[in-house]
Write an enzyme that holds these catalytic residues in place. Structure first.
Site, short mmCIF file in Angstrom:
data_model
loop_
_atom_site.label_atom_id
_atom_site.label_comp_id
_atom_site.label_asym_id
_atom_site.label_seq_id
_atom_site.Cartn_x
_atom_site.Cartn_y
_atom_site.Cartn_z
N LYS C 73 23.45 22.17 37.74
CA LYS C 73 24.44 22.68 38.66
C LYS C 73 24.85 21.57 39.64
CE LYS C 73 24.80 26.79 41.70
NZ LYS C 73 24.02 27.95 42.21
N SER C 148 26.42 32.25 41.58
CA SER C 148 27.21 31.06 41.68
C SER C 148 26.96 30.03 40.58
CB SER C 148 26.93 30.39 43.02
OG SER C 148 25.60 29.94 43.07
N SER C 172 22.06 34.00 42.05
CA SER C 172 22.99 33.01 41.50
C SER C 172 22.60 32.45 40.14
CB SER C 172 23.17 31.85 42.48
OG SER C 172 24.10 32.21 43.46
#
Lengths: 484, 94, 479
Positions: C73, C148, C172
């Protein structure tokens, strides 16, 4: 109602002292002063995204050491909090500090105030002494359209020592700072070097009508670079506030900067909102428990502090309160004195020599006691020469500066320069006879009661012997001859 | 409403445009309205949770490690002068 | 049909790489990503060349992973590689150090392909707040992938990477894993070092694996877990070999279904599939019982006080001084305001304002401290529950993937989509989402398993049994 209202100042001091750990509070960067800009940095102390703090154990120990020496309640459990504000020297936009669970609470420092001949003692309360990280440095001087940032200092461990508002004059403030610095130096927790910024002081000050209990509106004074500057700034600010109070003007709560050159404080005018630091517990650090064993071992390792040492000097060495207090103001000086005594010097004699001649020479040359070229054993060697009458005290005063310069022993200097005291009674008597005969008028004066004439004869003999004659012996001989 | 967006925006160093301000105020007021449900709970003597772990006393030793990142970060910084970061004038002195 | 190299699980890829070297797999994944990324927007930076240059000769690709290609990420710092949290304010931010997980995986022979898209600063549940544009769900590109860590989940689901790392502050990792049909684990708080993870909510954040299978998740957990002297909140506790927990044996395992998680508002298809998953475990020998977590309804409110307060402070450092965006300004204040106003997106601003408000003078007690206290109540709920059961089974998300733009204008509705994942972060316990079925429209549904702190093994045990029984991980999106 013509009587003027009398006002009194109320002062509280915040002292920030850098703790002398090798590495920073939350990272392994060096705390060394004076390195190239931004050299002592890493992602943690520069606050790079993703970096995390880990507490330096030594910094906590030093903080506890100070707390114990200041008679504080050392907390069993402590935590760190974030103090949020924006400033370019604060790389994370928050300072890791302590809000409601500081390391140390509620202590005191005893100060001495000279009042004419008398020394008065007074305890100043310590509200708290907590750990926090220092900010970086902002440079404005000589920079075109902006300021430069150096993060070398960012993350250095600081102990913020906050006094109660119990200081009632600039003089007391000065004495408080002096005493506090003395204690910190004895503890060997900090360099306490104001020029390098390892000790800094801000003052909160307000005035109120005498007899009033409620505190007036305070201002905070910053940018004072010496204890004398603190005293001067406070004097100025008290005057300013009292005048405003007398005129019925409203005093604004604000931060003011001391300007050394003009001798005035100036408002830091800014359009900013009142500070709202939004403190909250630092989630990146766990709480800390100060174990009883850790506290005990720190307590045990506490050195004798200046007040206790001065008291002991009075008791053990029969020094006056004044001498004992001056000798103990600096740990190295007190050590110097005690080394002389341990080597066998008479305490009073050593004290006199150190406080007058030795200190004067050190001060003139700006040398610290620790680095003195004349070490206790060297001084003692000289004192011995006086004792066994090899030299007079007067000669000794001439020799001492030579010892500072040449780093030779007193004995060597005496020998190489032929300064040995003349103790030969026959030789001195012959000299006395000669001088007495040459000055009949003065002899008559002396015999008529002008005892001061004696000094002339002593002086003459000293001149003849280049100052080496044993002054006591000379005195005895002359009194005998003149009185005869 | 207790939420003074202009004050908080100032504190947050955000300068919001009027339409932005209006929308964000409305959103946040609605979120705060939702959050108010917590008021139903009696929490007088409940200990607050700052950490979910019961960790204590995580220290590092006072050892120095030198890792030189200065030149690397200075070379990429938005504004520098020599080995320093540079920022615009901090205050307008009067 | 023979399996394509990019379709390999991590376990399979490691076996192939050990035998034949990783290059064929790496090439296959690179080609696949080049083809799909323009459509899905899963990566914000896909620069295998960077890592080829930086790292490494073939001998670097030894270790457990043997050069298997991974992605992370865009909020996990890689030395020398731009890392932006999908925010404009961090454009040009190049970390001068590696996150601990990057160092650990690098040491284990990982090959990093690039950085995955996300909601800006991990603020969101749909990957629509990214400064690099929205990410698309590979099962239906009109729908969100969740967030996310949506980019990471999409990359895994669409075979654009063999496995990925995400971060989880309120769901997330798990919610996008559920919406994309992959396996996502949020470890126990303190299990994996946060050093180098750009913080959102420091007392909630954990890095975790997003993988094609439960086994892959265990393999990565073996590599990234453990104490880190750079993270005071990482726990000094032995890391077990998680792959040993992958025995198909759930006999006697006590699994609780909290009644507060099966209520109105939950999509009926989701509820059906999750209950079926519970039944499968029951048939395999687990005991299923209904439990209660009475303070569930307050979790979202607590989260949007405490996590957002931490976030507002964590985001203070983005001020244009050292890195990233700097807008010009006549003086310092102007520079601050302009930089932050231009650099942050709307959701980031919303959370910064909310966070600073709940911490501000006069409101701290009523909001922040109240939130922390209710957090304690929620922790107590779980402590009580775990006296009765070993695992808690719930839906991961109340609904399958929703349409792009469906919730973006209603922040509160968006926040409530994390209602089932937030509690695990408030309490710090491990939680995994794994696929348990599909809706009629073919959208994946995830089931969540939560365990006691540091009992990731319990989760792996049940998850592996369930996965092997229903075997839906073989179903792939048509792309």
């Amino acid at each position: 109602m013509n009587t003027k209202i009398q006002y009194e100042p109320v002062i509280g001091l915040e002292v920030h002292v850098q703790l002398s750990t090798k590495s920073k509070l939350f990272c392994a960067c060096s705390t060394q002063f004076g390195e190239a800009p931004n050299q002592n940095t890493c992602p943690v102390c520069m606050g790079w995204p993703g970096s995390l703090p880990v507490l330096n154990e030594e910094a906590l120990k030093l903080a506890v050491r100070v707390g114990l020496a200041l008679h504080c309640q050392v907390s069993e459990k402590i935590k760190f909090d974030r103090k949020n504000y924006f400033y370019p020297d604060l790389p994370k936009a928050y300072q890791i500090s302590q809000y409601d669970m500081p390391v140390n609470k509620l202590g005191w420092v005893e100060i001495e105030i000279q009042n004419g001949k008398e020394i008065q003692k007074k305890k100043i309360g310590i509200t708290r002494a907590h750990l926090e990280e220092d900010a970086g440095k902002l440079l404005h001087e000589g920079v075109k359209d902006g300021s430069l940032v150096d993060y070398n200092r960012a993350g250095t461990p600081l102990l913020e020592i906050v006094s109660e508002p119990e200081i009632y004059s600039p003089k007391e403030a000065y004495e408080y700072l002096k005493t506090l610095k003395m204690i910190l130096e004895y503890l060997e927790v900090s360099d306490c070097n104001m020029e390098e910024g390892s000790l800094r002081c801000d003052a909160n000050i307000s005035v109120r009508p005498v007899g009033e209990m409620k505190l007036g509106t305070k201002t905070e004074i910053k940018n004072m670079n010496s204890f004398r500057a603190v005293e001067r700034a406070l004097n100025y600010e008290i005057g300013r506030q009292m005048e405003m109070a007398a005129q019925g003007e409203k005093i604004l709560q604000e931060t003011r900067l001391w300007d050394e050159t003009s001798g005035q404080t100036f408002s830091m005018r800014s359009k900013e909102e009142a500070h709202d630091y939004r403190y909250f517990p630092e989630p990146d650090l766990v709480p800390f428990r100060i174990a009883r064993e850790m506290m005990d071992s720190i307590q045990k390792a506490l050195p004798e502090l200046p007040a206790a040492r001065a008291k002991r000097f009075q008791d053990d060495y029969q020094l006056s309160a004044y001498d004992a207090s001056v000798l103990t103001q600096e740990k190295a000086l007190a050590n110097y004195f005690e080394a002389c005594v341990k080597e066998g010097s008479d305490p009073k004699t050593a004290c006199n020599w150190i406080l007058s001649e030795v200190l004067a020479l050190l001060n003139a040359k700006c040398i610290s006691v620790k680095d003195s070229p004349v070490q206790p054993k060297d001084l003692l060697g000289m004192l011995r020469l006086i004792e066994d009458k090899t030299i007079s005290g007067k000669i000794a005063k001439e020799i001492l500066p030579l010892m500072f310069e040449t780093m030779k022993s007193a004995a060597d200097i005496v020998q190489s320069r032929g300064l040995t005291q003349v103790n030969d009674a026959q030789l001195l008597e012959d000299l006395a006879d000669k001088i007495v005969q040459a000055n009949p008028v003065l002899v008559e004066d002396y015999r008529a009661g002008k005892k001061k004439a004696l000094a002339f004869f002593v002086g003459q003999i000293m001149k003849e012997t280049k100052g080496k004659a044993n002054p006591q012996l000379v005195n005895e001989i002359l009194v005998k001859k003149l009185g005869g | 409403m207790e939420f003074e967006i202009e004050k908080i925006a100032q504190l947050s160093r955000l300068s919001l445009k009027p339409e932005e301000l209006k929308k964000l105020r409305k959103d946040i007021e609605s979120i705060l309205g939702y959050i108010k449900t917590l008021g139903d709970l009696k929490t007088g003597d409940i200990e607050p949770t700052s950490h979910v772990l019961d960790l204590e006393n995580v220290f590092r030793k006072d050892d120095v490690t030198r890792i030189n990142i200065r030149d690397e970060v200075i070379s990429r910084a938005p504004c520098v002068e020599g080995p320093f970061f540079k920022v615009p004038k901090v205050v307008d002195k009067e | 049909m023979e399996k394509q190299l990019y379709e390999l699980t991590l376990k399979e890829a490691i076996d192939v790489a050990k035998a034949e070297g990783p290059w064929e797999i790496i090439r296959a994944v690179i080609d696949r990503t080049a083809l799909l990324n323009p459509r899905l927007n899963a990566f914000v930076r896909f620069e295998p060349e960077h890592f080829l240059k930086k790292s490494r000769k073939s001998e670097d690709f030894k270790g457990v992973l043997s050069g298997a290609p991974l992605s992370v990420k865009d909020n996990i710092c890689i030395h020398g590689c731009e890392t932006t949290c999908a925010s404009k304010i961090l454009r040009g931010h190049v970390p001068p150090y590696d996150a601990t997980v990057i160092r650990k995986l690098g040491d284990a022979g990982a090959f990093f392909l690039g950085q995955c898209n996300m909601d800006e600063f991990a603020f969101g549940s749909s990957c629509e707040t990214s400064a690099y544009g929205a990410v698309k769900n590979p099962w239906d590109i009109e729908r969100v992938p969740g967030g996310s860590s949506g980019g990471s989940a999409v990359a895994v689901a669409a075979d654009m990477t063999i496995a990925a790392l995400g971060s989880d502050t309120g769901g997330s990792i798990r919610q996008p894993a559920a919406l994309c049909g992959v396996v996502g684990l949020k470890p126990t708080y303190g299990r994996v070092s946060r050093y180098g993870l750009i913080a959102f909510g420091s007392s909630f954040d954990q890095i975790g694996p997003i993988t094609k299978t439960v086994e892959d998740s265990a393999i990565l957990m073996n590599l990234i877990s453990g104490f880190d002297p750079h993270d005071s909140t990482s726990v000094n506790q032995t890391v077990p070999d998680y792959t040993k927990a992958l025995a198909r044996n759930v006999k006697g395992l006590r699994i609780g279904l909290p009644k507060e998680y099966f209520v109105e508002g939950i999509d009926p298809e989701v509820e059906t599939k999750v209950r079926e998953a519970a039944n499968v475990l029951k048939q395999l020998g687990a005991q299923i019982k209904t439990i209660s977590l009475p303070h569930t309804a307050y979790a979202v409110a607590v989260y949007y006080i405490v996590a957002v307060a931490e976030a507002s402070s964590n985001l203070g450092r983005f001020d244009g001084v050292q890195y990233g965006l700097r807008a010009p300004g006549k003086n310092l204040l102007e520079m601050y305001f302009e930089t932050r106003n231009q650099g942050f997106g709307e959701e980031a601003k919303r959370r910064i304002l909310l966070g600073n408000f709940v911490l501000s003078a006069g409101y701290y007690e009523a909001y922040y401290r109240k939130g922390q206290k209710v957090r304690t109540l929620i922790r107590k709920d779980f402590e009580e529950a775990f006296k009765e059961v070993d695992l808690i089974l719930t839906p991961t998300s109340p609904t399958p993937a929703f349409k792009i733009n469906e919730k973006i204008s209603d922040p509160l509705a968006m926040y409530l989509s994390d209602i089932f994942t937030i509690p695990a972060n408030l309490v710090g316990i491990p939680a995994m989402s794994l696929p348990c079925g599909f809706t009629e429209k073919g959208l994946p549904i995830g089931v969540q398993l939560m365990a006691k702190p540091f009992d990731e093994e319990g989760i792996f045990r049940a998850a592996f049994a369930l996965e092997q029984e229903i075997r839906i991980y073989k179903r792939k999106p048509k792309l």
